[in-house]
Design an enzyme around this catalytic site. Structure first.
Site, PDB file in Angstrom:
ATOM      1  N   GLY A   1      -5.892   1.371  -1.630  1.00  0.00           N
ATOM      2  CA  GLY A   1      -6.807   0.988  -2.835  1.00  0.00           C
ATOM      3  C   GLY A   1      -6.218  -0.115  -3.585  1.00  0.00           C
ATOM      4  N   SER A   2      -6.163  -0.172  -4.880  1.00  0.00           N
ATOM      5  CA  SER A   2      -6.043  -1.040  -5.962  1.00  0.00           C
ATOM      6  C   SER A   2      -4.629  -2.220  -5.619  1.00  0.00           C
ATOM      7  CB  SER A   2      -5.818  -0.691  -7.325  1.00  0.00           C
ATOM      8  OG  SER A   2      -5.577  -1.759  -8.193  1.00  0.00           O
ATOM      9  N   SER A   3      -4.961  -3.257  -5.750  1.00  0.00           N
ATOM     10  CA  SER A   3      -3.854  -4.258  -5.824  1.00  0.00           C
ATOM     11  C   SER A   3      -3.121  -4.363  -6.982  1.00  0.00           C
ATOM     12  CB  SER A   3      -4.308  -5.824  -5.366  1.00  0.00           C
ATOM     13  OG  SER A   3      -5.489  -5.742  -6.017  1.00  0.00           O
ATOM     14  N   SER A   4      -3.219  -3.357  -7.874  1.00  0.00           N
ATOM     15  CA  SER A   4      -2.427  -3.006  -9.278  1.00  0.00           C
ATOM     16  C   SER A   4      -1.213  -2.257  -8.993  1.00  0.00           C
ATOM     17  CB  SER A   4      -3.369  -2.593 -10.405  1.00  0.00           C
ATOM     18  OG  SER A   4      -4.299  -3.739 -10.780  1.00  0.00           O
TER      19      SER A   4
END
Lengths: 437, 144
Positions: free
Chosen positions: B69-72
Site C-alpha cells: 500500500g501507501s507510499s506514506s
C-alpha cells in the site's frame, strides 16, 4: 559491487548545492545502498507525496530542507495536503494540526514545487513521456505513471521522493530498469462479459483483485476493450496499489508498453536460472503463468470493498480518489440532473480541475444540488466527514479500502449512478445485475 | 538436570538499517500498510481488516511478511520514532525502501533510528511468536 557515484554526485554530497541538497544526497545514497544498487539514474520529473501532515516529524523534515537552502532540481508537483487551502472550513482539525499542516504544505512550495496538491498530477498537465526516468510518490500516481504513461519510476515514499527532486537523482533499480518491467503473469479477462468490462464500476474491483492476488508482481491483462479509458485505468491502478503493492500493470493493446502480450511477457531466457535452485530466493515469482479471471474471484474482490453488510441506509457519499477528473465531473453532472441530494456528498479534486469546472459552470450546479467539492486534499486523509460515523458510499476502490480505518465509517461500494441514486433519499440503490456473469 | 535457559536459534538477516535492539517478537500474518494501518500516537494496528487488528507494535521486534500500500508508510514510521511508539526493530520478508526510509530520515533529524533487517522466507517460519529476539550488528539475530 558498491555504489558508484559520478563526479557531480560526489560534489552534491559534499555540499556544492548547499546543505539541503547534501542531506538529500545522503538519503538517496542510503536508500541506494540498502537496495544494493550500483548507480544512480538522472530523473526529469518528480511528484512529492510528502506534504500530507502525519505528525510534526514531517514538518521538521520539510523545514530543514528549506532552512538548508533547498530547491527542487526538476519539475515537481505536490500531492494532497491535510488542508483544503481554498476552503479552510472544510477540514475539522485542531489549531496545532491546522497550523502544522499549513506549514508543511508551504515548505514544499518554498522548495520550488508546484502547488498542485493532487494525487492525480497526471490530470493537471504533469505527463512524462514513455521511457522517461522519473521519481514519483503516491501509490496511485506511481501505478499510473508507470502503467498508463509508460514513464519509469519505482515506488517512492515520503522523503525519498523529495530527496530525488532536490538531487535530480534516484537509485537505478527496479522499475527504472527496462528488463524489470516485463510481466510474469498473464491475467486473462477474455471471458468477463463485455457489458461488465465496459462499465467504470468494474475497474476498482479488478484492481482490488489484482492487488490481492499478485501483490507487487507485474501482470499483463488480456481481453480488456481497446476503448478502456484513462479514468478506468486510473481506478484500476489505485485499487491495486491499495489492496496490494501494484506499481505497474500492462493492458494488451491499451497501455504503451504492451502492444501484445508476447511483447511484454518475461521469457525463459530473461529468467535468472541460478535462482531456481536457491531456496532463499523468491524464484517462484519468476515463473510465467496465466490466471483466468473467474466469477468467484471478482465477486470476492467486490465483496471486500464493502464492510457495511446488508445496510439499507447510507449517511454520506465520497467520490474522487484518485482526484476527480474533468470527465468524471461531467458524468456526475449528467447523472445528477440538478436534483437535490439528501445526504452529505463529497467530491475530491485538484484545484486546477476545480477552476476548469468553475469556468464551465459545472461546480456551481453541483453545489446547488448539495455537493461539497473538496480541493487540495481528500476525505480519507484528513477529518472532513462528520465524526458521528455511519455508512459511507463510494465508487472508489481506494476510498473503500482506506475508509474504515481512516474515517471510522463502514463503506459500501457502488457505481457512480448507484452513489447518486442512493444519495437522493439516503436509501441504498445498487445495480446488482451488472455483476451477473 | 537443571535447564539453564531455553534453546536459542541464531539467524542472519540483511541489515537495511544497521542497529541493535531487543524485544518480544510480534509476527504479522499478513503484509501491512503503516499508513492507514498503524496509528503513530498509540502504536496500535488500526486496520480492522488486518488479522492482528488492535495489537500494539511499540517496543516489539515486528516481523512482517511484506509491506503493502501507501507510499506514506515511511512518514508513519518517522512519526512513530518521534513519538517513541515505534517497534524496537523491524524484520521484513522482502526489502522495502519505503519503510526503511523512515528510519534513515529519523537519523538525519536526530531521532533514535531502529534497525530494519531483511530475512528470508525460509527463516520467517523459524520465528516462534512472542519469542525474545535480540538483534546485533551485521544482522545477527538471536531468537530465544
Amino acid at each position: 559491487m558498491p555504489l558508484h557515484l559520478t563526479q557531480t554526485e560526489r560534489e552534491l554530497l559534499a555540499g556544492s548545492s548547499g546543505e539541503a541538497t547534501a542531506m538529500c544526497m545522503r538519503v538517496v545514497i542510503a536508500a541506494a545502498e540498502l537496495l544494493g544498487v550500483e548507480s544512480l539514474v538522472e530523473i526529469s520529473s518528480s511528484h512529492i507525496d510528502g506534504c500530507l501532515y502525519h505528525g510534526d516529524g514531517g514538518v521538521e523534515f520539510a523545514e530543514a530542507l528549506v532552512k538548508g537552502g533547498g530547491q527542487v532540481a526538476v519539475p515537481t508537483t505536490l500531492n494532497v495536503g491535510a488542508l483544503d487551502l481554498l476552503h479552510p472550513d472544510v477540514v475539522q482539525a485542531d489549531a496545532h494540526k491546522t497550523d502544522m499542516a499549513r506549514r508543511q504544505m508551504e515548505a514544499y512550495v518554498a522548495l520550488g514545487a508546484q502547488p498542485t496538491f493532487t494525487c492525480a498530477p497526471y490530470q493537471v498537465g504533469h505527463e512524462p513521456k514513455v521511457g522517461e526516468q522519473v521519481a514519483w510518490g503516491e501509490s496511485n500516481a506511481i501505478a499510473f505513471v508507470n502503467s498508463v504513461l509508460g514513464a519509469r519510476t519505482e515506488r517512492y515514499g515520503d522523503f525519498l521522493d523529495a530527496c530525488c527532486a532536490l538531487t535530480a537523482r534516484a537509485p537505478f533499480y527496479g522499475l527504472h530498469v527496462e528488463e524489470n518491467r516485463k510481466a510474469t503473469v498473464v491475467v486473462d479477462a477474455t471471458r468477463v462479459p463485455v457489458t461488465l468490462k465496459s462499465r467504470d464500476v468494474f475497474y476498482p474491483v479488478l484492481g482490488t483483485w489484482l492487488g490481492l492476488e499478485l501483490g507487487s508482481e507485474i501482470s499483463v491483462i488480456r481481453g480488456l476493450p481497446s476503448t478502456t479509458t484513462r479514468d478506468q485505468l486510473k481506478a484500476l491502478g489505485a485499487a491495486g496499489a491499495s489492496s496490494g503493492a501494484v506499481a505497474l500493470f500492462h493492458v494488451e493493446g491499451v497501455t504503451p508498453e504492451a502492444p501484445t502480450v508476447e511483447s511484454i511477457l518475461k521469457s525463459d531466457s530473461d529468467r535468472p536460472v541460478a535462482n531456481l535452485t536457491d531456496e532463499n530466493s523468491f524464484a517462484g515469482a519468476d515463473l510465467v503463468r496465466t490466471i483466468e479471471l473467474e466469477p468467484h474471484g471478482i465477486q470476492a474482490a467486490l465483496e471486500r470493498l464493502s464492510t457495511a453488510g446488508d445496510t439499507e441506509r447510507i449517511d454520506a457519499v465520497a467520490l474522487g480518489s484518485p482526484h476527480f477528473s474533468d470527465l468524471e465531473f461531467r458524468a456526475l453532472h449528467r447523472c445528477l440532473r440538478g436534483r437535490r441530494l439528501g445526504v452529505p456528498f463529497y467530491v475530491c479534486t485538484a484545484r486546477d480541475t476545480l477552476s476548469e469546472m468553475d469556468a464551465a459552470g459545472i461546480s456551481k450546479d453541483l453545489r446547488e444540488s448539495g455537493v461539497e467539492i473538496v480541493a487540495d486534499t481528500c476525505v480519507v486523509v484528513t477529518p472532513i466527514l462528520e465524526a458521528k460515523g455511519g455508512v459511507l458510499m463510494t465508487n472508489s476502490g481506494k476510498f473503500a479500502h482506506y475508509g474504515p480505518s481512516n474515517t471510522g465509517y463502514d463503506v459500501l461500494y457502488g457505481s457512480l449512478e448507484d452513489c447518486v441514486e442512493s444519495s437522493i433519499t439516503g436509501s441504498v440503490v445498487r445495480n446488482h445485475e451488472v455483476w451477473t456473469w | 538436570m537443571v535447564r539453564v535457559g531455553e534453546p536459542s536459534i541464531e539467524l542472519k538477516g540483511r541489515p537495511l538499517v544497521e542497529g541493535q535492539a531487543r524485544g518480544p517478537l510480534l509476527k504479522l500474518t499478513r503484509p501491512i500498510s503503516f499508513w492507514g494501518g498503524v496509528d503513530p500516537v498509540s502504536g496500535l494496528i488500526v486496520d480492522p481488516r488486518h488479522p492482528e487488528f488492535e495489537l500494539c507494535i511499540t517496543g516489539t521486534v515486528l516481523l512482517i511478511p511484506g509491506a503493502v500500500g501507501s507510499s506514506s508508510s515511511s512518514a508513519i514510521l518517522l512519526e512513530l520514532l518521534r513519538e517513541g511508539t515505534a517497534p524496537a526493530a523491524i524484520l521484513m520478508g522482502k526489502a522495502d525502501a519505503i519503510l526503511a526510509l523512515g528510519s534513515i530520515v529519523g537519523l538525519e533529524l536526530g531521532y533514535a533510528p531502529i534497525p530494519i533487517l531483511e530475512v528470508t522466507r525460509t527463516d520467517i517460519v523459524r520465528f516462534p511468536d512472542r519469542a525474545d529476539v535480540c538483534i546485533e550488528a551485521q544482522g545477527r539475530i538471536t531468537v530465544t
